[in-house]
Scaffold this motif. Sequence first.
Motif, PDB file in Angstrom:
ATOM      1  N   GLU A   1      -5.402   2.981   3.784  1.00 20.35           N
ATOM      2  CA  GLU A   1      -5.133   1.540   3.842  1.00 20.35           C
ATOM      3  C   GLU A   1      -3.818   1.253   4.560  1.00 20.35           C
ATOM      4  O   GLU A   1      -3.687   0.258   5.283  1.00 20.35           O
ATOM      5  CB  GLU A   1      -5.102   0.953   2.435  1.00 20.35           C
ATOM      6  CG  GLU A   1      -6.472   0.702   1.826  1.00 20.35           C
ATOM      7  CD  GLU A   1      -7.270  -0.326   2.608  1.00 20.35           C
ATOM      8  OE1 GLU A   1      -6.723  -1.398   2.961  1.00 20.35           O
ATOM      9  OE2 GLU A   1      -8.450  -0.050   2.904  1.00 20.35           O
TER      10      GLU A   1
ATOM     11  N   ARG B   1      -7.411  -5.862  -1.129  1.00 21.66           N
ATOM     12  CA  ARG B   1      -8.038  -6.174   0.172  1.00 21.66           C
ATOM     13  C   ARG B   1      -8.639  -7.582   0.146  1.00 21.66           C
ATOM     14  O   ARG B   1      -8.521  -8.331   1.111  1.00 21.66           O
ATOM     15  CB  ARG B   1      -9.101  -5.121   0.474  1.00 21.66           C
ATOM     16  CG  ARG B   1     -10.002  -5.440   1.669  1.00 21.66           C
ATOM     17  CD  ARG B   1      -9.245  -5.707   2.929  1.00 21.66           C
ATOM     18  NE  ARG B   1      -8.543  -4.566   3.450  1.00 21.66           N
ATOM     19  CZ  ARG B   1      -7.886  -4.569   4.601  1.00 21.66           C
ATOM     20  NH1 ARG B   1      -7.839  -5.687   5.328  1.00 21.66           N
ATOM     21  NH2 ARG B   1      -7.237  -3.491   5.008  1.00 21.66           N
TER      22      ARG B   1
ATOM     23  N   ASN C   1      -7.759  -1.204  -4.946  1.00 24.17           N
ATOM     24  CA  ASN C   1      -7.912  -1.326  -3.489  1.00 24.17           C
ATOM     25  C   ASN C   1      -8.769  -2.528  -3.113  1.00 24.17           C
ATOM     26  O   ASN C   1      -8.424  -3.306  -2.212  1.00 24.17           O
ATOM     27  CB  ASN C   1      -8.529  -0.032  -2.947  1.00 24.17           C
ATOM     28  CG  ASN C   1      -8.431   0.070  -1.440  1.00 24.17           C
ATOM     29  OD1 ASN C   1      -9.293  -0.437  -0.747  1.00 24.17           O
ATOM     30  ND2 ASN C   1      -7.388   0.716  -0.946  1.00 24.17           N
TER      31      ASN C   1
ATOM     32  N   GLN D   1       0.819  -1.211   0.000  1.00 24.69           N
ATOM     33  CA  GLN D   1       0.000   0.000   0.000  1.00 24.69           C
ATOM     34  C   GLN D   1       0.853   1.262   0.000  1.00 24.69           C
ATOM     35  O   GLN D   1       0.462   2.287  -0.590  1.00 24.69           O
ATOM     36  CB  GLN D   1      -0.932  -0.011   1.217  1.00 24.69           C
ATOM     37  CG  GLN D   1      -1.975  -1.117   1.204  1.00 24.69           C
ATOM     38  CD  GLN D   1      -2.805  -1.137  -0.057  1.00 24.69           C
ATOM     39  OE1 GLN D   1      -3.385  -0.122  -0.453  1.00 24.69           O
ATOM     40  NE2 GLN D   1      -2.836  -2.294  -0.714  1.00 24.69           N
TER      41      GLN D   1
ATOM     42  N   LYS E   1      -4.547   1.691   8.266  1.00 23.54           N
ATOM     43  CA  LYS E   1      -5.343   0.557   8.754  1.00 23.54           C
ATOM     44  C   LYS E   1      -4.488  -0.702   8.876  1.00 23.54           C
ATOM     45  O   LYS E   1      -4.582  -1.457   9.857  1.00 23.54           O
ATOM     46  CB  LYS E   1      -6.518   0.300   7.808  1.00 23.54           C
ATOM     47  CG  LYS E   1      -7.452  -0.816   8.277  1.00 23.54           C
ATOM     48  CD  LYS E   1      -8.608  -0.995   7.329  1.00 23.54           C
ATOM     49  CE  LYS E   1      -9.591  -2.036   7.858  1.00 23.54           C
ATOM     50  NZ  LYS E   1      -8.978  -3.327   8.165  1.00 23.54           N
TER      51      LYS E   1
ATOM     52  N   LYS F   1      -6.914   7.503  -0.177  1.00 25.03           N
ATOM     53  CA  LYS F   1      -7.478   6.175   0.013  1.00 25.03           C
ATOM     54  C   LYS F   1      -6.375   5.147   0.286  1.00 25.03           C
ATOM     55  O   LYS F   1      -6.483   4.318   1.201  1.00 25.03           O
ATOM     56  CB  LYS F   1      -8.275   5.768  -1.225  1.00 25.03           C
ATOM     57  CG  LYS F   1      -9.012   4.440  -1.111  1.00 25.03           C
ATOM     58  CD  LYS F   1     -10.089   4.481  -0.040  1.00 25.03           C
ATOM     59  CE  LYS F   1     -10.859   3.166  -0.016  1.00 25.03           C
ATOM     60  NZ  LYS F   1     -11.854   3.157   1.076  1.00 25.03           N
TER      61      LYS F   1
END
Length: 483
Positions: A248, A456, A452, A221, A251, A244
């Motif tokens: 990520e 994920r 993304n 990422q 997170k 965005k």
Amino acid sequence: MMLKTFKKMTTMKRNKINVAVCAAVVLLGFGACQTPQATVVKSDLKERLLKRDSAHKATQDTLLWWKRFDDATLQTLIDTALANNHDVKMAVQDLAIAKSAILAKEGALRPVLSGKMGLGLSKVGRYTAEGAGNASTEMTPGHNVPTMIPDWAPGVQLDWTIDLWHKLQSDKKAAVERYLASEAGQRAVRNKLVAEVVENYYALLALDEKREVMLQYVALQKKAVQLAKIQKEADAGTQLAVEKFAAEVAKGEADECELREEIAAREHTLNLLLGRLPQAVERKPKDFAALPLPSAEGALAVERLLGRADVVQAEHALAAAKWDVETARKEFLPQLNVSAYLGLDAFNPKYLVRLPESVVWNALGSLTAPLINKRAIRAQFAQADAQQLNALYNYEKTLLGAFMETHAALSKLEHLSLVEGHKREQYAALTRAVSAVQQLYANNRASYLEVNDSEREQLDCRLSLIDQKLEQLSTLIGLFSSR
């Protein structure tokens, strides 16, 4: 003549009374010898399982089931746990207590010989028959019996309860069965401890793998953030894509911190099982999702189920309960006690060595039986009979539970294997999809959202594969550790 006739009638009357008393005693004795009937307990569950699953054959196996995992590091941890864990140490002491109970029951079968040393001083009244007799009696030539009479009486006492009806033998056999049940219980404690060590060890390996995957995802990422910035500067992208991908990254780093916290908690749990202070748990990094699984062949064989620690423990508990009923039933029968004493007795210690004048002895045998008010022993028998039924129900419940538990575990393993195969196919497809979408995004032919979502989904599938493998290992550990 009349006097002789009267004496004869008196003698006949006395004989009749004696006969009546003897008859009454005999009748009471017969009444005392009546014993209640115990409930006949018999389980056919074992035979039904053997008949139902005759196709399943037990394979050659060892009680050291954890050797199947073939991991030297794990073996070291298990050895440490078995040496230091307090639950195992307490189970060993429970076994020692059960063994002491057997020794106590053996001791009850044998006669007891006790040493005695009596010292006394007595005085009788002068104006009593004994006192008047002592005053005019010489104890030794020229010396009358003194007013104050000492008494020296060393000796040995023998007491023995003869096991006429094998009641004490039944009690001993019950103790032996409880010892065997404790032995199986100790094996169950050891197996449970080893299972917890193995499960926590593999849980640590799984968390290590997850953390490594998460670090790789964060690194990916971060590269995406840099690529999004380049595209933005070239007017081929927007700040939204940059933010965005940056979200990520944050997170992923948060998830990695949570994984580190879970790893620390697992290490604390494992150190507690090992009976040592907190420290790092040694382990080697492995491709967890690709770990080979040991075979569960023959796990459903009834011979193996009958050897499970919990089933063996319940079986011996049932046998002990049966002997308890026998012991309680024989409480209704007469009991024979023998008591004997042999010693020396003299008013002066110097006369103790004058044999055989100073020797005293007595012997007594008694046969006792309960005649009336048998409520206590009836209640004891009823309690033992009910406990026997409870032990039977517990045995059948344990055996049936072992069969159902093993059957469910094998079914679960089969389904988990199918799920793993589909998950691997999904992961392979997602890997190809991620590779394609990254190329499309680099050529400005796919949006950041597609990139993304694909990355994920690939991450979630990889983590799911690790969880799947851990669940398979956990099921196998539960299956093996119950033996």
